[in-house]
Scaffold this motif. Structure first.
Motif, PDB file in Angstrom:
ATOM      1  N   SER A 222     -45.222  92.619 -21.415  1.00 37.87           N
ATOM      2  CA  SER A 222     -46.233  91.807 -20.735  1.00 37.87           C
ATOM      3  C   SER A 222     -46.925  92.606 -19.637  1.00 37.87           C
ATOM      4  O   SER A 222     -48.145  92.584 -19.491  1.00 37.87           O
ATOM      5  N   GLY A 223     -46.113  93.342 -18.859  1.00 37.89           N
ATOM      6  CA  GLY A 223     -46.641  93.995 -17.676  1.00 37.89           C
ATOM      7  C   GLY A 223     -47.275  95.341 -17.887  1.00 37.89           C
ATOM      8  O   GLY A 223     -48.085  95.782 -17.065  1.00 37.89           O
ATOM      9  N   ILE A 224     -46.955  96.036 -18.982  1.00 38.10           N
ATOM     10  CA  ILE A 224     -47.506  97.388 -19.169  1.00 38.10           C
ATOM     11  C   ILE A 224     -49.021  97.349 -19.350  1.00 38.10           C
ATOM     12  O   ILE A 224     -49.705  98.353 -19.133  1.00 38.10           O
ATOM     13  N   PHE A 225     -49.549  96.195 -19.694  1.00 36.63           N
ATOM     14  CA  PHE A 225     -50.999  95.986 -19.711  1.00 36.63           C
ATOM     15  C   PHE A 225     -51.623  96.514 -18.421  1.00 36.63           C
ATOM     16  O   PHE A 225     -52.675  97.163 -18.424  1.00 36.63           O
ATOM     17  N   PHE A 226     -50.969  96.242 -17.289  1.00 33.08           N
ATOM     18  CA  PHE A 226     -51.565  96.551 -15.998  1.00 33.08           C
ATOM     19  C   PHE A 226     -51.464  98.025 -15.636  1.00 33.08           C
ATOM     20  O   PHE A 226     -52.221  98.496 -14.796  1.00 33.08           O
ATOM     21  N   LEU A 227     -50.555  98.739 -16.266  1.00 30.77           N
ATOM     22  CA  LEU A 227     -50.542 100.186 -16.071  1.00 30.77           C
ATOM     23  C   LEU A 227     -51.735 100.814 -16.780  1.00 30.77           C
ATOM     24  O   LEU A 227     -52.362 101.747 -16.263  1.00 30.77           O
ATOM     25  N   GLY A 228     -52.068 100.308 -17.960  1.00 31.49           N
ATOM     26  CA  GLY A 228     -53.283 100.755 -18.629  1.00 31.49           C
ATOM     27  C   GLY A 228     -54.524 100.381 -17.824  1.00 31.49           C
ATOM     28  O   GLY A 228     -55.479 101.163 -17.704  1.00 31.49           O
ATOM     29  N   TYR A 229     -54.495  99.203 -17.250  1.00 36.52           N
ATOM     30  CA  TYR A 229     -55.577  98.703 -16.409  1.00 36.52           C
ATOM     31  C   TYR A 229     -55.814  99.637 -15.228  1.00 36.52           C
ATOM     32  O   TYR A 229     -56.947  99.925 -14.848  1.00 36.52           O
ATOM     33  N   LEU A 230     -54.702 100.128 -14.646  1.00 37.41           N
ATOM     34  CA  LEU A 230     -54.762 100.980 -13.465  1.00 37.41           C
ATOM     35  C   LEU A 230     -55.476 102.295 -13.741  1.00 37.41           C
ATOM     36  O   LEU A 230     -56.175 102.836 -12.882  1.00 37.41           O
ATOM     37  N   VAL A 231     -55.343 102.803 -14.967  1.00 31.85           N
ATOM     38  CA  VAL A 231     -55.840 104.144 -15.290  1.00 31.85           C
ATOM     39  C   VAL A 231     -57.352 104.262 -15.111  1.00 31.85           C
ATOM     40  O   VAL A 231     -57.845 105.251 -14.551  1.00 31.85           O
ATOM     41  N   LEU A 232     -58.099 103.261 -15.552  1.00 29.21           N
ATOM     42  CA  LEU A 232     -59.568 103.398 -15.597  1.00 29.21           C
ATOM     43  C   LEU A 232     -60.318 102.403 -14.716  1.00 29.21           C
ATOM     44  O   LEU A 232     -61.540 102.292 -14.824  1.00 29.21           O
ATOM     45  N   GLU A 233     -59.619 101.698 -13.833  1.00 30.92           N
ATOM     46  CA  GLU A 233     -60.261 100.641 -13.059  1.00 30.92           C
ATOM     47  C   GLU A 233     -61.407 101.145 -12.182  1.00 30.92           C
ATOM     48  O   GLU A 233     -62.522 100.628 -12.237  1.00 30.92           O
ATOM     49  N   VAL A 234     -61.149 102.154 -11.365  1.00 31.54           N
ATOM     50  CA  VAL A 234     -62.181 102.641 -10.441  1.00 31.54           C
ATOM     51  C   VAL A 234     -63.355 103.285 -11.187  1.00 31.54           C
ATOM     52  O   VAL A 234     -64.514 102.925 -10.941  1.00 31.54           O
ATOM     53  N   PRO A 235     -63.119 104.235 -12.116  1.00 30.16           N
ATOM     54  CA  PRO A 235     -64.278 104.806 -12.828  1.00 30.16           C
ATOM     55  C   PRO A 235     -65.064 103.770 -13.619  1.00 30.16           C
ATOM     56  O   PRO A 235     -66.295 103.870 -13.741  1.00 30.16           O
ATOM     57  N   SER A 236     -64.380 102.743 -14.136  1.00 29.06           N
ATOM     58  CA  SER A 236     -65.085 101.709 -14.888  1.00 29.06           C
ATOM     59  C   SER A 236     -66.028 100.926 -13.979  1.00 29.06           C
ATOM     60  O   SER A 236     -67.169 100.636 -14.341  1.00 29.06           O
ATOM     61  N   ASN A 237     -65.563 100.601 -12.760  1.00 37.68           N
ATOM     62  CA  ASN A 237     -66.422  99.839 -11.856  1.00 37.68           C
ATOM     63  C   ASN A 237     -67.595 100.677 -11.352  1.00 37.68           C
ATOM     64  O   ASN A 237     -68.703 100.172 -11.157  1.00 37.68           O
ATOM     65  N   LEU A 238     -67.371 101.965 -11.150  1.00 34.19           N
ATOM     66  CA  LEU A 238     -68.473 102.845 -10.762  1.00 34.19           C
ATOM     67  C   LEU A 238     -69.500 102.957 -11.892  1.00 34.19           C
ATOM     68  O   LEU A 238     -70.708 103.035 -11.648  1.00 34.19           O
ATOM     69  N   ALA A 239     -69.015 102.929 -13.133  1.00 31.29           N
ATOM     70  CA  ALA A 239     -69.929 102.966 -14.280  1.00 31.29           C
ATOM     71  C   ALA A 239     -70.766 101.693 -14.336  1.00 31.29           C
ATOM     72  O   ALA A 239     -71.964 101.733 -14.641  1.00 31.29           O
ATOM     73  N   LEU A 240     -70.132 100.545 -14.052  1.00 30.81           N
ATOM     74  CA  LEU A 240     -70.889  99.291 -14.030  1.00 30.81           C
ATOM     75  C   LEU A 240     -71.969  99.334 -12.956  1.00 30.81           C
ATOM     76  O   LEU A 240     -73.104  98.898 -13.179  1.00 30.81           O
ATOM     77  N   HIS A 241     -71.618  99.873 -11.782  1.00 30.38           N
ATOM     78  CA  HIS A 241     -72.589  99.980 -10.689  1.00 30.38           C
ATOM     79  C   HIS A 241     -73.763 100.856 -11.110  1.00 30.38           C
ATOM     80  O   HIS A 241     -74.913 100.607 -10.729  1.00 30.38           O
ATOM     81  N   ARG A 242     -73.485 101.869 -11.931  1.00 31.07           N
ATOM     82  CA  ARG A 242     -74.538 102.806 -12.331  1.00 31.07           C
ATOM     83  C   ARG A 242     -75.357 102.293 -13.514  1.00 31.07           C
ATOM     84  O   ARG A 242     -76.600 102.390 -13.509  1.00 31.07           O
TER      85      ARG A 242
END
Length: 442
Positions: A64-84
């Motif tokens: 159940s929880g390992i989902f969030f480790l994958g989430y952690l990997v790309l969270e910041v670059p993904s949000n910067l991509a959305l901003h761009r």
């Protein structure tokens, strides 16, 4: 100041209502599907998946929880991509990839494959939630932002409430369809809407107010001017660069507060169906799969109402810190005692109070970072807070499951939930006293 930006309060309220009517129902629908695909493993576990794949409580918590480790990997670059690149393009990309992986979960052959796919699902979803939070800052001034976030995040308890019933019905009615177990059929059906909504997102969302053809020219000018003036004021008071937003100690402190709120949310989301399933042994109840789903829905229905009302009160008063800390304290104190009570009704009352506390704290919390972050600093800072805070999504189910295996009871895990929430409430109060300016200037 441009005269277009000087408007009667009722004019501004009318424009913001128009924006809310256009955006909020659709964003809520997206998050409803997102959250359901994230936590529906909680319904699959006690309804055949754990037995079929040979999962212990610890292994189930890990999957159940390992989902969030994958989430952690790309969270910041993904949000910067959305901003761009803009919200509609980037959110559509996220939804396509998560929808495909959510559907593939229906055919998972083993515990190992389940764990790998849950990790990849987290990678696929990275940036969705903080992207929406960032997107709302493009459309709503700070004074109305907590309520806007609350309306969006109401999809969490609503998804948990309706999703509990829908998932239970799909498991019950779908057993044997296409030769699949009921829990596999649920994964198959619930993954499809994300892919369909990805197409709708591409055509429906507008990236910025200046591009909104569904607003009049005067409405676009007023809203753009309001938000630009607010951003300029924020930058003049708190000159946060992207680098500072990714390195300043205030950000991990806020991330810990969010960790505490989310710890309660995900402990309930993943293990509440299991807790209710255990009522049969503890209290002698006998509930069907669908009845268990309906009981699971109760805390979230009440939590959804509390979420919107509490956030609206925070917007009216302008107070943020205690609107986060008080519900966290309430929920943290109530949840550990739930399984010590003498009947299932009292136990569910305590669980419901915890759900209310978690739901009430969530939207007002997200009004805090935007008081000192803007632009790319907001994109990176919000994503980092969400990313670090969502480590609780791994920790809560894993620790709760491990403690259940060790002790044979849910009680120890719920004591940890309560303690984490209470400590996080203390941190947000401490941050209220700590200066947010002074050394913030470059």
């Amino acid at each position: 100041m441009n005269s277009a930006n000087v408007a009667a309060p009722e004019t501004g309220d009318r424009i913001l209502r128009k924006v809310a009517v256009r955006l909020m129902p659709f964003l809520c629908l997206l998050y409803f599907i997102n959250y359901l695909d994230r936590v529906n493993i909680g319904f699959a576990g006690p309804n055949g998946m754990n037995e079929e794949l040979g999962l212990t409580a610890t292994a189930f918590g890990f999957a159940s929880g390992i989902f969030f480790l994958g989430y952690l990997v790309l969270e910041v670059p993904s949000n910067l991509a959305l901003h761009r690149f803009g919200a509609r393009r980037w959110l559509a990309r996220i939804m396509i990839t998560w929808g495909v992986l959510a559907t593939v979960l229906a055919f998972v052959p083993s515990a190992t494959a389940l764990i790998v796919l849950r990790f990849l699902l987290g990678v696929a979803e990275a940036g969705f939630f903080p992207g929406i939070i960032l997107y709302l800052t493009f459309w709503f001034p700070a004074a109305q932002r907590a309520k806007a976030v609350a309306l969006f995040m109401a999809a969490v308890p609503v998804s948990s409430a309706i999703g509990a019933t829908v998932s239970s019905v799909l498991i019950d009615a779908g057993h044997g369809v296409f030769g699949l177990s009921g829990w596999r059929f649920m994964f198959l059906v619930e993954g499809v809407p994300a892919m369909l909504l990805a197409v709708a997102t591409w055509f429906y969302l507008t990236d910025r107010p200046s591009e909104a053809k569904w607003l009049t020219e005067q409405e676009r000018e007023w809203l753009t001017g309001q938000l630009a003036a607010e951003q300029a004021e924020t930058e003049s008071k708190h000159h946060w660069t992207l680098r500072k937003a990714l390195t300043h100690p205030r950000i991990p402190a806020l991330a810990f507060v969010y960790f505490g709120i989310s710890y309660g949310l995900y402990a309930l989301g993943f293990f509440l169906p299991t807790i209710i399933d255990g009522f049969e042994q503890q209290y002698g109840t006998n509930l069907s799969t669908v009845q268990s789903g309906l009981v699971t829905a109760v805390p979230y229905v009440i939590g959804a109402v509390a979420m919107v009302l509490w956030a609206s009160h925070g917007d009216r008063t302008g107070e943020r810190v205690w609107h986060v800390a008080l519900p966290m304290l309430l929920g943290g104190v109530c949840i550990p005692v739930a399984l010590y009570l003498g009947n299932p009704y009292l136990a569910m009352a305590a669980v419901t109070v915890c759900a209310v506390g978690v739901c009430a704290a969530l939207p007002t919390f997200w009004a805090l970072p935007s008081t000192f972050l803007s632009g790319s600093a907001a994109a990176g800072g919000i994503a980092l807070i969400n990313s670090l805070g969502n480590i609780s999504g791994f920790a809560a189910p894993y620790i709760t499951g491990a403690l259940r295996d060790v002790t044979g009871s849910q009680r120890a895990g719920l004591w940890v939930v309560g303690a984490v929430m209470v400590v996080a409430a203390g941190v947000v109060v401490f941050l209220r006293a700590a200066p947010s300016t002074g050394d913030d200037k470059d």
